[in-house]
Design a protein around this motif. Structure first.
Motif, PDB file in Angstrom:
ATOM      1  N   CYS A   1       0.822  -1.217   0.000  1.00  0.00           N
ATOM      2  CA  CYS A   1       0.000   0.000   0.000  1.00  0.00           C
ATOM      3  C   CYS A   1       0.850   1.259   0.000  1.00  0.00           C
ATOM      4  O   CYS A   1       0.314   2.356   0.043  1.00  0.00           O
ATOM      5  CB  CYS A   1      -0.962  -0.006   1.171  1.00  0.00           C
ATOM      6  N   LYS A   2       2.169   1.096  -0.015  1.00  0.00           N
ATOM      7  CA  LYS A   2       3.113   2.215  -0.118  1.00  0.00           C
ATOM      8  C   LYS A   2       3.145   3.123   1.107  1.00  0.00           C
ATOM      9  O   LYS A   2       3.611   4.245   1.031  1.00  0.00           O
ATOM     10  CB  LYS A   2       2.847   3.084  -1.365  1.00  0.00           C
ATOM     11  N   THR A   3       2.593   2.656   2.216  1.00  0.00           N
ATOM     12  CA  THR A   3       2.629   3.474   3.430  1.00  0.00           C
ATOM     13  C   THR A   3       4.048   3.484   3.984  1.00  0.00           C
ATOM     14  O   THR A   3       4.716   2.454   3.992  1.00  0.00           O
ATOM     15  CB  THR A   3       1.657   2.903   4.481  1.00  0.00           C
ATOM     16  N   ILE A   4       4.465   4.660   4.436  1.00  0.00           N
ATOM     17  CA  ILE A   4       5.765   4.776   5.100  1.00  0.00           C
ATOM     18  C   ILE A   4       5.494   5.001   6.576  1.00  0.00           C
ATOM     19  O   ILE A   4       4.674   5.834   6.936  1.00  0.00           O
ATOM     20  CB  ILE A   4       6.571   5.955   4.517  1.00  0.00           C
ATOM     21  N   PHE A   5       6.159   4.228   7.419  1.00  0.00           N
ATOM     22  CA  PHE A   5       5.910   4.390   8.852  1.00  0.00           C
ATOM     23  C   PHE A   5       7.117   3.969   9.663  1.00  0.00           C
ATOM     24  O   PHE A   5       8.066   3.394   9.148  1.00  0.00           O
ATOM     25  CB  PHE A   5       4.668   3.596   9.267  1.00  0.00           C
ATOM     26  N   CYS A   6       7.059   4.298  10.945  1.00  0.00           N
ATOM     27  CA  CYS A   6       8.144   3.947  11.849  1.00  0.00           C
ATOM     28  C   CYS A   6       7.950   2.501  12.297  1.00  0.00           C
ATOM     29  O   CYS A   6       6.881   2.144  12.779  1.00  0.00           O
ATOM     30  CB  CYS A   6       8.122   4.883  13.055  1.00  0.00           C
ATOM     31  N   PHE A   7       8.988   1.678  12.143  1.00  0.00           N
ATOM     32  CA  PHE A   7       8.849   0.262  12.469  1.00  0.00           C
ATOM     33  C   PHE A   7       8.559   0.056  13.958  1.00  0.00           C
ATOM     34  O   PHE A   7       7.830  -0.840  14.339  1.00  0.00           O
ATOM     35  CB  PHE A   7      10.117  -0.500  12.096  1.00  0.00           C
ATOM     36  N   ARG A   8       9.127   0.927  14.784  1.00  0.00           N
ATOM     37  CA  ARG A   8       8.999   0.703  16.212  1.00  0.00           C
ATOM     38  C   ARG A   8       7.611   1.037  16.745  1.00  0.00           C
ATOM     39  O   ARG A   8       7.030   0.277  17.497  1.00  0.00           O
ATOM     40  CB  ARG A   8      10.017   1.531  16.954  1.00  0.00           C
ATOM     41  N   CYS A   9       7.088   2.223  16.361  1.00  0.00           N
ATOM     42  CA  CYS A   9       5.812   2.622  16.959  1.00  0.00           C
ATOM     43  C   CYS A   9       4.644   2.500  15.990  1.00  0.00           C
ATOM     44  O   CYS A   9       3.493   2.616  16.409  1.00  0.00           O
ATOM     45  CB  CYS A   9       5.897   4.029  17.529  1.00  0.00           C
ATOM     46  N   GLY A  10       4.926   2.273  14.714  1.00  0.00           N
ATOM     47  CA  GLY A  10       3.837   2.098  13.754  1.00  0.00           C
ATOM     48  C   GLY A  10       3.169   3.399  13.330  1.00  0.00           C
ATOM     49  O   GLY A  10       2.242   3.389  12.543  1.00  0.00           O
ATOM     50  N   CYS A  11       3.656   4.532  13.857  1.00  0.00           N
ATOM     51  CA  CYS A  11       3.083   5.827  13.454  1.00  0.00           C
ATOM     52  C   CYS A  11       3.852   6.345  12.237  1.00  0.00           C
ATOM     53  O   CYS A  11       4.781   5.700  11.771  1.00  0.00           O
ATOM     54  CB  CYS A  11       3.208   6.828  14.577  1.00  0.00           C
ATOM     55  N   ASP A  12       3.468   7.526  11.763  1.00  0.00           N
ATOM     56  CA  ASP A  12       4.198   8.138  10.652  1.00  0.00           C
ATOM     57  C   ASP A  12       5.683   8.209  11.006  1.00  0.00           C
ATOM     58  O   ASP A  12       6.035   8.506  12.148  1.00  0.00           O
ATOM     59  CB  ASP A  12       3.676   9.566  10.409  1.00  0.00           C
ATOM     60  N   TYR A  13       6.520   7.967  10.007  1.00  0.00           N
ATOM     61  CA  TYR A  13       7.976   8.007  10.231  1.00  0.00           C
ATOM     62  C   TYR A  13       8.365   9.396  10.746  1.00  0.00           C
ATOM     63  O   TYR A  13       7.810  10.402  10.288  1.00  0.00           O
ATOM     64  CB  TYR A  13       8.676   7.702   8.908  1.00  0.00           C
ATOM     65  N   HIS A  14       9.317   9.451  11.712  1.00  0.00           N
ATOM     66  CA  HIS A  14       9.515  10.730  12.388  1.00  0.00           C
ATOM     67  C   HIS A  14      10.969  11.104  12.660  1.00  0.00           C
ATOM     68  O   HIS A  14      11.230  11.876  13.577  1.00  0.00           O
ATOM     69  CB  HIS A  14       8.710  10.737  13.682  1.00  0.00           C
ATOM     70  N   ALA A  15      11.926  10.536  11.931  1.00  0.00           N
ATOM     71  CA  ALA A  15      13.329  10.893  12.169  1.00  0.00           C
ATOM     72  C   ALA A  15      13.516  12.394  11.917  1.00  0.00           C
ATOM     73  O   ALA A  15      12.903  12.927  10.994  1.00  0.00           O
ATOM     74  CB  ALA A  15      14.235  10.107  11.230  1.00  0.00           C
ATOM     75  N   PRO A  16      14.347  13.080  12.692  1.00  0.00           N
ATOM     76  CA  PRO A  16      15.237  12.603  13.756  1.00  0.00           C
ATOM     77  C   PRO A  16      14.587  12.516  15.139  1.00  0.00           C
ATOM     78  O   PRO A  16      15.256  12.164  16.094  1.00  0.00           O
ATOM     79  CB  PRO A  16      16.326  13.688  13.764  1.00  0.00           C
ATOM     80  N   THR A  17      13.323  12.847  15.243  1.00  0.00           N
ATOM     81  CA  THR A  17      12.648  12.798  16.536  1.00  0.00           C
ATOM     82  C   THR A  17      12.410  11.337  16.931  1.00  0.00           C
ATOM     83  O   THR A  17      12.181  10.512  16.069  1.00  0.00           O
ATOM     84  CB  THR A  17      11.301  13.537  16.418  1.00  0.00           C
ATOM     85  N   ASP A  18      12.472  11.029  18.242  1.00  0.00           N
ATOM     86  CA  ASP A  18      12.242   9.630  18.611  1.00  0.00           C
ATOM     87  C   ASP A  18      10.766   9.379  18.945  1.00  0.00           C
ATOM     88  O   ASP A  18       9.972  10.319  19.030  1.00  0.00           O
ATOM     89  CB  ASP A  18      13.198   9.165  19.718  1.00  0.00           C
ATOM     90  N   CYS A  19      10.424   8.108  19.123  1.00  0.00           N
ATOM     91  CA  CYS A  19       9.010   7.715  19.259  1.00  0.00           C
ATOM     92  C   CYS A  19       8.292   8.440  20.411  1.00  0.00           C
ATOM     93  O   CYS A  19       7.168   8.906  20.247  1.00  0.00           O
ATOM     94  CB  CYS A  19       8.876   6.207  19.467  1.00  0.00           C
ATOM     95  N   GLN A  20       8.940   8.528  21.584  1.00  0.00           N
ATOM     96  CA  GLN A  20       8.259   9.150  22.731  1.00  0.00           C
ATOM     97  C   GLN A  20       8.029  10.632  22.470  1.00  0.00           C
ATOM     98  O   GLN A  20       6.962  11.170  22.748  1.00  0.00           O
ATOM     99  CB  GLN A  20       9.089   9.014  24.022  1.00  0.00           C
ATOM    100  N   VAL A  21       9.085  11.298  21.946  1.00  0.00           N
ATOM    101  CA  VAL A  21       8.994  12.743  21.748  1.00  0.00           C
ATOM    102  C   VAL A  21       7.930  13.084  20.711  1.00  0.00           C
ATOM    103  O   VAL A  21       7.140  14.007  20.906  1.00  0.00           O
ATOM    104  CB  VAL A  21      10.371  13.328  21.365  1.00  0.00           C
ATOM    105  N   ILE A  22       7.861  12.316  19.640  1.00  0.00           N
ATOM    106  CA  ILE A  22       6.889  12.654  18.595  1.00  0.00           C
ATOM    107  C   ILE A  22       5.474  12.445  19.126  1.00  0.00           C
ATOM    108  O   ILE A  22       4.557  13.208  18.814  1.00  0.00           O
ATOM    109  CB  ILE A  22       7.129  11.867  17.276  1.00  0.00           C
TER     110      ILE A  22
END
Lengths: 151, 483
Positions: free
Chosen positions: B242-263
C-alpha cells in the motif's frame, strides 16, 4: 423468548429454599431473569440498620457473562457511584461462570463491610474516605438513615 | 529460529537471496577496483526488513513454535503459549524452561500455581457446575487445573469470550483459576462453528503479531502486510503493497530525527493546544496592569483595559501617557522590543510563542509537502505534453520525478526536525542542530524553486542541488538520529 436455562431455574429455587442471611432476591413476575434484591446493611458497618434495594439482571449469555447489578437505594460508598453502579472485580474481568447470583450478592454485602477507597468509582467519596475516614463514615450513616430506613 | 541464531540466518536466506549473493560475488571478482560502500555505515536510515503476507508470517511463527517444541520436547500448543508469553524470545524460554520447567509453566499460566488434587472416585456421571446438568463423564473436559466442565459449557464460554475480542487470554471457567486455554483446546470445542473459529484464529494471530517485537502490522488502511525485521528500531519501513511509510517501532508516521516518545508528546500537544493557542497568540495580549486577557478588535493601538481602565499601547504594552503624539507607530517598541516581555505573565506567553514558532514551521512544511504534490501533478501534465509534441522521450524527463521525490523526502525530514528542536535543551548541541536545520531548509527551498522552474533550469544545476540537499539531510540525521 427462549426457555429459561436449567441453571437459572436451579439457582432461583435454591435462593427461595435456602435464602442467604441478610439477602433476599425475588424474581420479577413477568421476567425470570430480573431479580428484586434487598440487602441488609452488615453489622458494625456504617450501613447497619439499612435496607438497600438493588436490581439484578441475568443477560442472555448468563452464566458465561456476569449478571448486571445496580443499587437502587442511594448509598454513600467509595465503590458505588451516584447511579448505583458497583465497582466489583467479579462483576467485570474476574467473572467466572462458576460464580452464582448468591456469591455475587454475598460479595456485594462484603463490599459494604469493607469499602475499598483505593479502587474508587465515586471519586469524591473515596477521597474523603481516605483523608477523613470518620467524617466519611458519618456521611455514610447519615445517608443510610435518610435513604435506607424509610419503610 | 528457536534453537540458535544460526538457524535464523539460515531461514532468512531464501533461494532468491542466495542468487543475489552470487551476483555480488560475481561483480566483486570482475570489478575489483569499484569501491563497495556499506550502506549500514553510510546511510543513517539504513534498515533491513521484509514485507510479509499473513501466510508467510504464520509460517514463520509456526517454524518458531516447531523448533521450540522439538528442542524442549513439549507439545506445539504449549510451545505457542510459552512463546506468546515471552515476546517470542525462544532463547529466553529455553533458558527459563531448562532452569525450572515447573515455574516456567506456572508463570506462563499453562499450569496452575498449586497442583490439582487427585480425584480418586470415578463416577460414570457428573453434574456440570455451570449448567447444573447431569452428564456422562465422557462429556467432561478440563485444562491442566483439572476443573471439570461439560463440553457445551466450554463451547459457550469460548463463544462469549471470542465475541468480546478475547482470544489468547481466555482462561478456565472456575472461580479465580488463572490457567489459560491453549489454542488446540479452544479449537476442539469450536469444531462446527466456522465463523467463530475464524474469528478466534484472526484474533489470536493479531495477538501473536502484536506480542512479537520483530513484527509490525502495516498501519495502512485495509493493508494486511506485516513488516518483519531483526532490527527493532525506530527506522523507516515502506510497505510494498500500500506504499505506506511508517516507523517500524511505533507504527506511526515516520519521524526521524525525533524519537518515538517525543513525537507522541509533540502530536498530543499539537492536538490539544494548537487551535486555541494560535488564536490567543494572534489576537490577544494581557493587560500590563491587571493581566486580564484582551482581544484587539479595532485598528487603534491606544488601548483602554475594559476591566481596570488602564490606558496602554498595544505595541509596547507601555503606559499610553508616555506616548504623547506618536500615534500610528510606537517608537519605544522599535528601540526595545523586549519591553513587552518582562512580566511573569508575559513569560507564559513567551512559552506559547516558543511553541508556536516550532508549530508554525512544522505546519508550514506539512502544507508545503501537500502543495508540492500538486506541483508534481502539474509537472506530470507538462511532461506529458512535451513528450507528445516530440520534445524528448519519457526517459529524458524522468530526472524531474526523481527530483520531486527527493524534495518530498527532504522536506519530510525537515518537518520532523521541528518537534526535535522544540524539546531540545538549549546549549551548543542545539545550536549545532539549528545550524544544520537552517542549512537543510535553505537547500530545500532552493531545490523547490528549481523544480518549479524546471524547464528553465539547467539539468546539471538541478541535479547538483539535489545532491546538496540530500547530503545536508543525511549529515543532520547522521549527527542526530539516535535509534
Amino acid at each position: 423468548m427462549a426457555a429459561l436455562p436449567r441453571r437459572i431455574i436451579k439457582e432461583t429455587q435454591r435462593l427461595m429454599q435456602e435464602p442467604v442471611p441478610g439477602i433476599s432476591a425475588v424474581p420479577d413476575d413477568s421476567n425470570a431473569r430480573y431479580f428484586h434484591v434487598i440487602v441488609t446493611g452488615p453489622e458494625d458497618s456504617p450501613f447497619e440498620g439499612g435496607l438497600f434495594k438493588l436490581e439484578l439482571f441475568l443477560p442472555e449469555d448468563y452464566p458465561m457473562s456476569a449478571p448486571k447489578v445496580r443499587f437502587i437505594t442511594k448509598i454513600y460508598h467509595p465503590n458505588i457511584d451516584r447511579l448505583g453502579r458497583i465497582c466489583l472485580d467479579i462483576l467485570k474481568d474476574k467473572w467466572s461462570p462458576a460464580l452464582q447470583i448468591r456469591t455475587v450478592l454475598l460479595s456485594i454485602q462484603a463490599l459494604l463491610s469493607a469499602p475499598n477507597p483505593d479502587d474508587p468509582l465515586a471519586n469524591d467519596v473515596a477521597e474523603l474516605w481516605k483523608v477523613n475516614e470518620s467524617e466519611a463514615i458519618r456521611n455514610a450513616k447519615e445517608w443510610t438513615r435518610k435513604y435506607a430506613m424509610d419503610n | 529460529m528457536a534453537a540458535s541464531h544460526e538457524n535464523d540466518s539460515e531461514m532468512d536466506c531464501s533461494d532468491n537471496e542466495d542468487c543475489y549473493e552470487d551476483y555480488n560475488d560475481y561483480y566483486k571478482d570482475e570489478d575489483s577496483d569499484v569501491e563497495h560502500v556499506d550502506p549500514k555505515k553510510t546511510d543513517p536510515e539504513y534498515f533491513e526488513y521484509k514485507c510479509l503476507s499473513e501466510e508467510e508470517v504464520e509460517r514463520l511463527l509456526n517454524e518458531t513454535v516447531e523448533n521450540l517444541s522439538n528442542h524442549l520436547r513439549i507439545s506445539l500448543p504449549l510451545a505457542k503459549v510459552l512463546l506468546h508469553s515471552h515476546s517470542w524470545n525462544s532463547i529466553e524460554v529455553i533458558r527459563k524452561y531448562e532452569e525450572n520447567p515447573q515455574q516456567t509453566l506456572i508463570s506462563a499460566r499453562i499450569d496452575p500455581p498449586c497442583p490439582p488434587k487427585n480425584v480418586i472416585f470415578s463416577p460414570t456421571h457428573l453434574t456440570c457446575s455451570v449448567c447444573v446438568t447431569l452428564h456422562h463423564v465422557d462429556r467432561f473436559f478440563h485444562l491442566s487445573c483439572s476443573h471439570m466442565f461439560c463440553k457445551d459449557c466450554w463451547t459457550m464460554h469460548f463463544e462469549v469470550q471470542i465475541n468480546q475480542g478475547i482470544s489468547t487470554a481466555i482462561s478456565c471457567m472456575a472461580r479465580d483459576c488463572v490457567v489459560l486455554a491453549p489454542e488446540d483446546f479452544v479449537l476442539k470445542h469450536l469444531q462446527h462453528k466456522t465463523i467463530i473459529r475464524e474469528k478466534y484464529q484472526h484474533f489470536t494471530f493479531q495477538d501473536y503479531v502484536k506480542s512479537h517485537p520483530e513484527l509490525r502490522f502495516c498501519p495502512g488502511p485495509n493493508c494486511s502486510i506485516i513488516i518483519y525485521s531483526k532490527d527493532i528500531k525506530a527506522k523507516r519501513a515502506f510497505c510494498d503493497q500500500c506504499k505506506t511509510i511508517f516507523c517500524f517501532r511505533c507504527g506511526c508516521d515516520y519521524h526521524a530525527p525525533t524519537d518515538c516518545q517525543v513525537i507522541k508528546k509533540w502530536l498530543t500537544k499539537c492536538a490539544d493546544d494548537s487551535e486555541t493557542a494560535n488564536y490567543i497568540s494572534a489576537h490577544t495580549k494581557d493587560c500590563p496592569k491587571c493581566h486580564i486577557c484582551i482581544e484587539k478588535n479595532g485598528g487603534c493601538n491606544h488601548m483602554q483595559c475594559y476591566k481596570c481602565k488602564h490606558d496602554f499601547c498595544w505595541m509596547c504594552l507601555g503606559d499610553w501617557k508616555s506616548h504623547g503624539s506618536e500615534y500610528y507607530e510606537c517608537s519605544r517598541y522599535r528601540e526595545n522590543p523586549n519591553i513587552a516581555h518582562e512580566s511573569v505573565h508575559a513569560q507564559a506567553r513567551e512559552a506559547l510563542k516558543k511553541y508556536l514558532h516550532y508549530y508554525e514551521r512544522w505546519e508550514n512544511h506539512s502544507k508545503s509537502l501537500k502543495l508540492e504534490e500538486q506541483t508534481l501533478e502539474k509537472l506530470r501534465a507538462r511532461i506529458n505534453q512535451k513528450v507528445m509534441s516530440g520534445l524528448g522521450t519519457w526517459i529524458d524527463w524522468q530526472y524531474l520525478f526523481t527530483a520531486a521525490n527527493l524534495l518530498a523526502k527532504c522536506r519530510y525530514t525537515l518537518q520532523y526536525t521541528y518537534p526535535f528542536a522544540y524539546y531540545m535543551d538549549a546549549g551548543p548541541r542545539k545550536e549545532l542542530f539549528e545550524y544544520q536545520q537552517a542549512q537543510l531548509e535553505a537547500e530545500i527551498e532552493n531545490l523547490s524553486w528549481k523544480i518549479e522552474r524546471a524547464e528553465t533550469t539547467d539539468r546539471g544545476d538541478l541535479e547538483n542541488q539535489m545532491d546538496i540537499a540530500e547530503k545536508r539531510r543525511t549529515t543532520l540525521l547522521k549527527d542526530f538520529l539516535d535509534v
